[in-house]
Design a protein around this motif. Structure first.
Motif, PDB file in Angstrom:
ATOM      1  N   VAL A 344     128.260 -44.245 -36.945  1.00  9.60           N
ATOM      2  CA  VAL A 344     128.265 -44.211 -38.636  1.00  9.60           C
ATOM      3  C   VAL A 344     127.369 -45.070 -39.378  1.00  9.60           C
ATOM      4  O   VAL A 344     126.706 -44.794 -40.389  1.00  9.60           O
ATOM      5  N   VAL A 345     127.171 -46.309 -38.819  1.00 13.21           N
ATOM      6  CA  VAL A 345     126.240 -47.231 -39.111  1.00 13.21           C
ATOM      7  C   VAL A 345     124.841 -46.530 -39.147  1.00 13.21           C
ATOM      8  O   VAL A 345     123.956 -46.766 -40.040  1.00 13.21           O
ATOM      9  N   MET A 346     124.540 -45.978 -37.867  1.00 12.76           N
ATOM     10  CA  MET A 346     122.964 -45.338 -37.836  1.00 12.76           C
ATOM     11  C   MET A 346     122.799 -44.355 -38.911  1.00 12.76           C
ATOM     12  O   MET A 346     122.019 -43.920 -39.557  1.00 12.76           O
ATOM     13  N   GLU A 347     124.151 -43.313 -39.089  1.00 16.18           N
ATOM     14  CA  GLU A 347     123.911 -42.314 -40.287  1.00 16.18           C
ATOM     15  C   GLU A 347     123.526 -42.851 -41.380  1.00 16.18           C
ATOM     16  O   GLU A 347     122.894 -41.976 -42.202  1.00 16.18           O
ATOM     17  N   LYS A 348     124.124 -44.034 -41.659  1.00 21.02           N
ATOM     18  CA  LYS A 348     123.971 -44.624 -42.971  1.00 21.02           C
ATOM     19  C   LYS A 348     122.616 -45.236 -43.093  1.00 21.02           C
ATOM     20  O   LYS A 348     122.380 -45.875 -44.187  1.00 21.02           O
ATOM     21  N   LYS A 349     121.978 -45.300 -42.078  1.00 28.72           N
ATOM     22  CA  LYS A 349     120.392 -46.096 -41.851  1.00 28.72           C
ATOM     23  C   LYS A 349     120.841 -47.531 -42.449  1.00 28.72           C
ATOM     24  O   LYS A 349     119.989 -48.128 -43.191  1.00 28.72           O
ATOM     25  N   ILE A 350     121.894 -48.049 -41.892  1.00 34.15           N
ATOM     26  CA  ILE A 350     122.081 -49.457 -41.916  1.00 34.15           C
ATOM     27  C   ILE A 350     121.638 -50.058 -40.810  1.00 34.15           C
ATOM     28  O   ILE A 350     121.870 -49.944 -39.524  1.00 34.15           O
ATOM     29  N   PRO A 351     120.657 -51.465 -41.075  1.00 34.51           N
ATOM     30  CA  PRO A 351     120.141 -52.130 -39.986  1.00 34.51           C
ATOM     31  C   PRO A 351     121.194 -53.049 -39.607  1.00 34.51           C
ATOM     32  O   PRO A 351     121.964 -53.521 -40.131  1.00 34.51           O
ATOM     33  N   PHE A 352     121.245 -53.222 -38.105  1.00 34.77           N
ATOM     34  CA  PHE A 352     122.242 -53.961 -37.501  1.00 34.77           C
ATOM     35  C   PHE A 352     121.952 -54.759 -36.263  1.00 34.77           C
ATOM     36  O   PHE A 352     120.768 -54.382 -35.467  1.00 34.77           O
ATOM     37  N   ILE A 353     122.805 -55.840 -35.841  1.00 33.69           N
ATOM     38  CA  ILE A 353     122.554 -56.433 -34.750  1.00 33.69           C
ATOM     39  C   ILE A 353     123.840 -56.460 -34.009  1.00 33.69           C
ATOM     40  O   ILE A 353     124.962 -57.037 -34.711  1.00 33.69           O
TER      41      ILE A 353
END
Length: 413
Positions: A344-353
């Protein structure tokens, strides 16, 4: 070279012991440094073999080149646990037994051999106080049995005040009360194992609304949102912690009182009922000139993370990064939920660690490949947490809440 002020000969000896969880040991290192810097006392810090090098690295973050005399007040002693070298913070019997052997040597004025460096740690005065994790009830019993003079034992509680109140405080202080008598009585009358009865009693959720000081109203089953590796052991584990809390001489909370004024006040009043003191000493972060570089040196991807923070700040702007932090021990028994969350995070194009230091953490190859192809995420065993949290690009923090049993399906939405 700068001239160092002479350090007075210490008259007090404090022993420190955390359990085998880095989230408990790391702040204890900073606490040891503060004791040496502000109180000029001798400190013996015991640790596990798997943390030996990290403890030394973490201590170095609080001292500079001109602080050698103060740093020398802290003696790090790795406990000799024989063949058992891996982390075991759930049972940790070998850990407590190794501590008892080493503590006996301190009391008797004998030399201790560090199990990691094999260096001799010379005798000094017998301990005057012990600060130990409230998981280590048999360690507390060893201190009481072996000490030849009165020794204060303070409970090291590396968690939020609100976490402690509901499981351990009396009902008059916002807790659920001591359930040990009920467990022992039911085990005796039914013949069932104490572990089984303790698990049942601990997780006897009814859907009642509970009021934990400092937290919003919630249903009792919300205190246990997922299954973790303590399944089947948590009931007895909590009974051990309750025993430690009842027997110790006071408590040290690794939390900031301005952030939890109600929770800290409740614990302080609870302990004051038996003339015991509560100290809120957090947050504990190294402040030395090596604080930043020393933390990055412990990470497995320091340069990559540094560059990622800066490029994300430029491309996505301030407060755009999601930091997902799991501890050094506990890991969900249903990790597929993590990977679904990342989708879901990647679908929303949110950068993450995502930090995943637990020895139980296994990242599937397909997840690693997906994150690499995504290009806006990093998977890392050890991350420089202070650096990430302080960076202007960081916005959200998702961390793993440790609870011990999944609540019944009838209570789940």
């Amino acid at each position: 070279m700068a001239i160092q002020d002479p350090v007075p000969e210490p008259k007090v000896h404090v022993v420190l012991l955390a359990t085998e969880a880095w989230g408990h040991t790391r702040p204890l290192c900073t606490f040891a440094a503060r004791l040496a810097q502000t109180r000029r006392v001798n400190v013996t810090l015991f640790t596990a073999p798997n943390f030996a090098e990290r403890v030394e690295a973490e201590l170095s973050r609080s001292f500079g080149p001109s602080d050698e005399a103060l740093r020398d007040l802290i003696r790090v002693a790795t406990l000799d646990m024989g063949e058992r070298k891996t982390v075991d913070a759930l049972g940790f019997a070998a850990y407590n037994e190794a501590f008892a052997r080493a503590y006996a040597k301190l009391v008797d004025g004998d030399t201790i051999i560090c199990a990691h460096t094999h260096k001799k740690i010379k005798p000094i005065s017998a301990p005057d106080a012990v600060v130990m994790d409230f998981f280590c009830v048999s360690g507390l019993e060893a201190v009481r049995k072996l000490s030849k003079k009165p020794v204060k034992v303070l409970a090291w509680m590396a968690c939020h005040a609100s976490v402690l109140i509901y499981p351990f405080a009396p009902e008059s202080r916002g807790g659920r009360g001591d359930y040990r008598p009920k467990v022992m009585a039911e085990a005796a009358s039914t013949g069932r194992p104490i572990e089984e009865v303790a698990e049942k009693v601990m997780n006897a959720y009814t859907g009642a609304i509970v009021r934990v000081p400092g937290l919003p109203l919630m249903y009792d089953y919300e205190l246990s949102p997922q299954v973790v590796h303590l399944e089947g052991f948590a009931g007895v584990f909590y009974m051990m912690m309750q025993t430690f809390i009842d027997a110790c001489d006071g408590t040290i909370l690794v939390t900031a009182e301005p952030l939890e004024p109600e929770g800290v006040a409740k614990i302080r009043a609870w302990f004051a009922e038996t003339s015991r003191k509560t100290y809120a000493v957090g947050p504990l972060f190294p402040l030395g000139e090596n604080a930043v570089s020393g933390e990055k040196a412990q990470s497995d991807k320091p340069t990559e993370i540094d560059e990622f923070l800066e490029t994300t700040l430029q491309s996505s702007g301030p407060k755009s990064l999601l930091y997902i932090a799991f501890g050094s021990l506990y890991w969900p028994t249903e990790p597929e939920k993590i990977w679904a969350f990342l989708d879901v995070v990647m679908e929303k194009k949110i950068p993450f660690i995502l930090s995943h230091a637990s020895p139980f953490a296994v990242v599937p190859d397909e997840v690693t490949a997906k994150v690499k192809a995504y290009g806006l995420g990093i998977l890392s065993k050890w991350t420089p947490q202070q650096t990430i949290l302080a960076h202007p690009v960081r916005n959200w923090l998702v961390c793993y809440t440790l609870r011990y049993k999944q609540y019944p399906r009838s209570h789940r939405s």
